[in-house]
Design a protein around this motif. Structure first.
Motif, PDB file in Angstrom:
ATOM      1  N   HIS A   1      44.714 146.696  71.400  1.00 10.91           N
ATOM      2  CA  HIS A   1      45.205 146.629  70.019  1.00 10.91           C
ATOM      3  C   HIS A   1      45.875 147.924  69.598  1.00 10.91           C
ATOM      4  N   GLY A   2      46.177 148.787  70.580  1.00  6.17           N
ATOM      5  CA  GLY A   2      47.023 149.943  70.290  1.00  6.17           C
ATOM      6  C   GLY A   2      46.318 151.193  69.793  1.00  6.17           C
TER       7      GLY A   2
ATOM      8  N   LEU B   1      36.953 147.887  70.632  1.00  6.11           N
ATOM      9  CA  LEU B   1      36.210 146.747  71.175  1.00  6.11           C
ATOM     10  C   LEU B   1      35.916 146.906  72.661  1.00  6.11           C
TER      11      LEU B   1
END
Ligand code: FES
Length: 459
Positions: A436-437, A418
């Motif tokens: 988010h890793g 994103l």
């Protein structure tokens, strides 16, 4: 790049890429223990399963970077869960893990696991009090646990809780075993095939080579779900990174240990090709937020050599674990409205036993049998307040790094998920995304999702 003890000298299954369009009853994305065990259980019931793994082999991602502890003693989980869930629900969590472990071991040869006691221990007075609270939860829930200060550790402890009759495994070989049996039962397993798109309206996924895999049911077992927008997983999961070392030792421990002090440490031994190894780990932080990660390895190395009188590690690796606000993993339908799409994620650091629970819950749901623990694991469960607080925290992280991604792209590449700004991880030589890793190797290739496309690196 560092290397995991579990990935040395393994004899993985031989599988190929997805080379043409395929039809399946159940498509599983992700070849870790969750994916292969779900595939095994479904294939045993005669269901046409296609499992798709992005890496070269199965069991070498998160599974191959775990501690290999197969136990329902999940740290201080029971006293914490009792603050959110009822006594019956927390007991159901324990029973689901206990039963899933013992069920899976019935289908595994005895040389694939070792029976050991699990301990949580403290070396401080503060930790001792925390252990007391946890032991009170054991009594409330009537769990098997013994308070003791007798351990094999080379230092005294202020307290510990021993849970007898738990197990430890070589996690990659364990996953390979179930992958081989899934194949024997008729499942198809594909490797080196990254799914880049899920077309939910038409029930198919697309691989990076543009091959379609059609499904009636889709199971997302890729650690952090690549479909993270539906169900708002981008706001419901945070991701922690922790570090592990292994070195040769002279004898095997009878127990496996986890400290509950603020600097938590994990300890176990393993016999690999007739050589005993000592495994030592800990020191966690939010994934993608630290550059000087070599410090974490150095701290563990110094403790391992001085406290345990061992030589420098021959293996160093790190693990990444998505975490839920209420400590309960998300296993089940991705949303209440998507009855044919399932997810398994948010295991915290207890992915091995929870993977087996995931296999049971999801395979039962697909064959329309209700699993006893399905409701407590449901991704659509309540606890809105906790989720809201977690969402705010993650959104804060995303907003900061998203803005950074656009402003300082010259310093660090923008994540292809994103668009957050990635951070260079010196210890592991990877680009890590704090939002988010997602992780990328030094050449920008995806190591870990939810991102599915490589980084655009400047030369
Ligand atoms: Fe979501 Fe990077 S992992 S923006």
């Amino acid at each position: 790049m560092q290397n995991s003890l579990w990935l040395s000298n393994i004899n993985n299954i031989s599988s190929s890429k997805v080379a043409n369009n395929i039809d399946s009853d159940v498509c599983i994305i992700g070849g870790g223990l969750s994916g292969v065990y779900t595939a095994y259980l479904l294939a045993k019931k005669g269901i046409n399963v296609a499992l798709i793994e992005a890496k070269d082999a199965v069991g070498i991602g998160t599974t191959g970077h775990s501690t290999g502890k197969l136990t329902p003693q999940h740290g201080l989980v029971f006293s914490k869960m009792l603050k959110t869930f009822s006594k019956e629900e927390v007991r159901t969590y324990f029973d689901a893990n206990w039963k899933a472990i013992n069920q899976a071991l019935q289908d595994a040869p005895v040389d694939l696991y070792q029976n050991v006691d699990s301990f949580i221990y403290s070396t401080t007075d503060e930790g001792k009090q925390t252990l007391q609270d946890e032991f009170n939860a054991y009594k409330t829930l009537d769990l098997p646990g013994i308070e003791t200060t007798e351990t094999e550790l080379p230092f005294s402890v202020t307290g510990s809780i021993k849970m007898p009759d738990t197990y430890q495994i070589h996690p990659t070989n364990f996953a390979i075993h179930f992958a081989k049996h899934a194949l024997k039962e008729g499942a198809q397993i594909f490797v080196r095939s990254r799914v880049t798109k899920i077309v939910m309206d038409e029930n198919y996924v697309l691989t990076e080579d543009d091959h379609r895999v059609s499904y009636k049911h889709l199971v997302l077992c890729s650690h952090y779900p690549i479909e993270s927008i539906k169900g708002l997983y981008t706001t419901k999961l945070s991701v922690e990174r922790s570090y592990l070392l292994a070195t040769k030792t002279s004898e095997l421990l009878k127990g496996q240990y986890l400290s509950v002090d603020s600097a938590s440490r994990t300890i176990r031994t393993a016999l690999i090709s007739n050589t005993p190894y000592f495994i030592y780990g800990g020191t966690s932080h939010t994934a993608g937020t630290k550059k000087n990660t070599q410090n974490y390895y150095d701290t563990l190395k110094s403790e391992m050599t001085s406290v345990f009188d061992l030589t420098d590690p021959t293996y160093c690796w790190s693990a990444q674990d998505p975490d839920t606000p209420d400590l309960m993993p998300y296993i089940g339908q991705i949303t209440e409205n998507e009855s044919n799409i399932f997810v398994a994620t948010g295991y915290r650091k207890w992915g091995l036993s929870n993977s087996l629970v995931a296999g049971e819950i999801i395979s039962s749901a697909i064959t329309r049998e209700k699993h006893r623990a399905a409701d407590i694991y449901s991704p659509s469960r309540g606890n809105f307040g906790l989720k809201f607080i977690r969402a705010l925290k993650i959104l804060g992280l995303v907003t900061t790094n998203l803005a950074g991604g656009y402003i300082t792209r010259i310093e660090a590449p923008k994540c292809t998920h994103l668009g957050c700004k990635t951070k260079w991880n010196e210890g592991d030589e990877t680009w890590d995304c704090p939002c988010h890793g997602s992780r990328f190797d030094k050449n920008g290739n995806v190591i870990e999702g939810p991102a599915v496309y490589p980084l655009k690196l400047k030369k």
